[in-house]
Design a protein around this motif. Structure first.
Motif, short mmCIF file in Angstrom:
data_model
loop_
_atom_site.label_atom_id
_atom_site.label_comp_id
_atom_site.label_asym_id
_atom_site.label_seq_id
_atom_site.Cartn_x
_atom_site.Cartn_y
_atom_site.Cartn_z
N ASN A 186 0.84 -1.21 0.00
CA ASN A 186 0.00 0.00 0.00
C ASN A 186 0.87 1.26 0.00
OD1 ASN A 186 -2.33 -1.65 0.10
ND2 ASN A 186 -2.14 -1.81 2.31
N ASN A 187 1.70 1.34 -1.01
CA ASN A 187 2.64 2.45 -1.18
C ASN A 187 1.89 3.78 -1.27
OD1 ASN A 187 4.65 4.23 -1.99
ND2 ASN A 187 5.57 2.79 -3.44
N LYS A 188 2.27 4.74 -0.42
CA LYS A 188 1.60 6.04 -0.40
C LYS A 188 1.87 6.85 -1.67
CE LYS A 188 5.48 8.13 2.15
NZ LYS A 188 6.00 8.84 0.97
N ASP A 189 2.89 6.47 -2.44
CA ASP A 189 3.22 7.19 -3.67
C ASP A 189 2.44 6.70 -4.88
OD1 ASP A 189 5.11 8.75 -2.35
OD2 ASP A 189 6.70 7.25 -2.63
N VAL A 190 1.68 5.63 -4.71
CA VAL A 190 0.87 5.09 -5.82
C VAL A 190 -0.42 5.89 -5.95
CG1 VAL A 190 -0.46 3.08 -6.61
CG2 VAL A 190 1.83 2.78 -5.65
N ASN A 191 -0.76 6.25 -7.17
CA ASN A 191 -2.04 6.92 -7.42
C ASN A 191 -3.16 5.87 -7.35
OD1 ASN A 191 -1.28 9.62 -7.82
ND2 ASN A 191 -0.67 9.20 -9.94
N GLN A 192 -3.94 5.91 -6.28
CA GLN A 192 -4.98 4.89 -6.10
C GLN A 192 -6.10 5.02 -7.12
OE1 GLN A 192 -5.42 5.52 -1.64
NE2 GLN A 192 -5.52 3.29 -1.74
N PHE A 193 -6.41 6.22 -7.55
CA PHE A 193 -7.45 6.42 -8.56
C PHE A 193 -6.80 6.44 -9.94
CE2 PHE A 193 -9.48 8.09 -4.76
CZ PHE A 193 -10.74 7.52 -4.85
N GLN A 194 -7.20 5.48 -10.77
CA GLN A 194 -6.70 5.37 -12.13
C GLN A 194 -7.85 5.49 -13.12
OE1 GLN A 194 -3.31 4.64 -13.22
NE2 GLN A 194 -2.91 5.33 -11.12
N TYR A 195 -7.55 6.03 -14.29
CA TYR A 195 -8.56 6.12 -15.34
C TYR A 195 -7.88 5.99 -16.70
CZ TYR A 195 -6.98 10.99 -15.36
OH TYR A 195 -6.20 12.13 -15.37
N GLY A 196 -8.62 5.45 -17.66
CA GLY A 196 -8.06 5.26 -18.99
C GLY A 196 -9.15 4.92 -19.99
N VAL A 197 -8.74 4.77 -21.24
CA VAL A 197 -9.67 4.43 -22.33
C VAL A 197 -9.35 3.02 -22.82
CG1 VAL A 197 -10.02 6.81 -23.05
CG2 VAL A 197 -8.12 5.51 -24.02
N TYR A 198 -10.34 2.36 -23.39
CA TYR A 198 -10.14 1.00 -23.87
C TYR A 198 -11.05 0.71 -25.06
CZ TYR A 198 -14.50 -0.31 -21.51
OH TYR A 198 -15.81 -0.39 -21.11
N PHE A 218 2.30 6.41 -10.47
CA PHE A 218 2.91 7.02 -9.29
C PHE A 218 2.68 8.53 -9.28
CE2 PHE A 218 5.19 3.07 -9.83
CZ PHE A 218 5.34 2.60 -8.53
N ASP A 219 2.75 9.10 -8.10
CA ASP A 219 2.56 10.54 -7.93
C ASP A 219 3.64 11.32 -8.68
OD1 ASP A 219 3.11 13.14 -6.02
OD2 ASP A 219 0.98 12.57 -6.10
N LYS A 220 3.28 12.53 -9.11
CA LYS A 220 4.21 13.35 -9.89
C LYS A 220 5.47 13.71 -9.10
CE LYS A 220 0.70 15.45 -12.85
NZ LYS A 220 0.07 16.74 -13.27
#
Length: 244
Positions: A186-198, A218-220
């Motif tokens: 549960n890395n705090k640097d990971v962006n938990q909300f992801q979005y994309g197209v498919y 990952f966070d900027k």
């Protein structure tokens, strides 16, 4: 003599005719015509479907020197609710809910420094034994659908495209450098909300599938030890199966 026998033969012929008539009449009453049930065709059908996908995972727009090793696999499954928007019901919008597992073998290492801070680096494969990152997410796909289906056939051509919103509820990276094993959950640097197209396209059960993430894993603010930003997106290519 001949005249006396004629009435007897006439009576026998009459009784024989009556017997045959009664026999065929009773046989006709026993044989009843078969009544087939009337099957009502549903012209308001929907393509509500369960889906299951198997993909190969890629990391794009990654830091220089980053390479993937072995087969990085992804699995996902869920349900889609179909909502036709035209009279022939071959164009629709669908929304659903599912779960995904994504696994990445690559050389972006995550370790810990002397003071406990997380250290990111892009290292050669000779510098560690194994390195992997995996994540689990809840997905909400929303798609626009075109297909050649009818209410009489479940085998048809399709092209589905849309957006997928994901929430990573669990992630873990494992690095073994030969001396120490670093496990970070549960890395705090990971962006938990992801979005994309498919997009998915194919015939009947078999369909090709491609997803491209629009934001970084990952966070900027995360950078490697060389100062390079870790702005890499996920891309999944594989097969998706639809089951009615």
């Amino acid at each position: 003599m001949k005249n006396s026998l004629k009435p007897k033969y006439d009576m026998r012929l009459l009784f024989s005719c009556l017997f045959l008539v009664s026999f065929f009449n009773s046989f006709a009453q026993d044989v009843k015509p078969e009544i087939k049930p009337i099957v009502k065709i549903d012209s308001l059908y929907r393509e509500d479907q369960f889906y299951f996908s198997v993909t190969y995972n890629l990391l794009v727009q990654a830091p220089s020197g980053l390479k993937q090793d072995k087969f990085s696999a992804g699995l996902s499954a869920g349900f889609l609710r179909d909502m036709p928007i035209n009279k022939t019901r071959n164009i629709s919008i669908a929304a659903g809910l599912g779960l995904s597992y994504q696994n990445f073998y690559q050389n972006l290492t995550i370790s810990k420094g002397p003071d406990g801070e997380q250290v990111y680096g892009v290292n050669g494969y000779s510098e560690f034994v194994t390195n992997r990152y995996k994540q689990y997410s809840v997905d909400m796909p929303i798609e626009f659908r075109w297909r050649t289906s009818t209410y009489e056939s479940y085998k048809f051509w399709r092209i589905y495209s849309g957006v997928k919103l994901s929430y990573i509820f669990s992630d873990k990276s494992i690095l073994k450098d030969g001396e120490t094993t670093y496990k970070i959950s549960n890395n705090k640097d990971v962006n938990q909300f992801q979005y994309g197209v498919y997009m998915s396209a194919g015939y009947n059960t078999w369909n090709v599938y491609c997803y491209y993430g629009l934001n970084s894993l990952f966070d900027k603010s995360v950078k490697t030890v060389s100062g390079e930003s870790i702005q890499m997106n996920a891309m999944n290519i594989g097969l998706i199966f639809y089951i009615l």
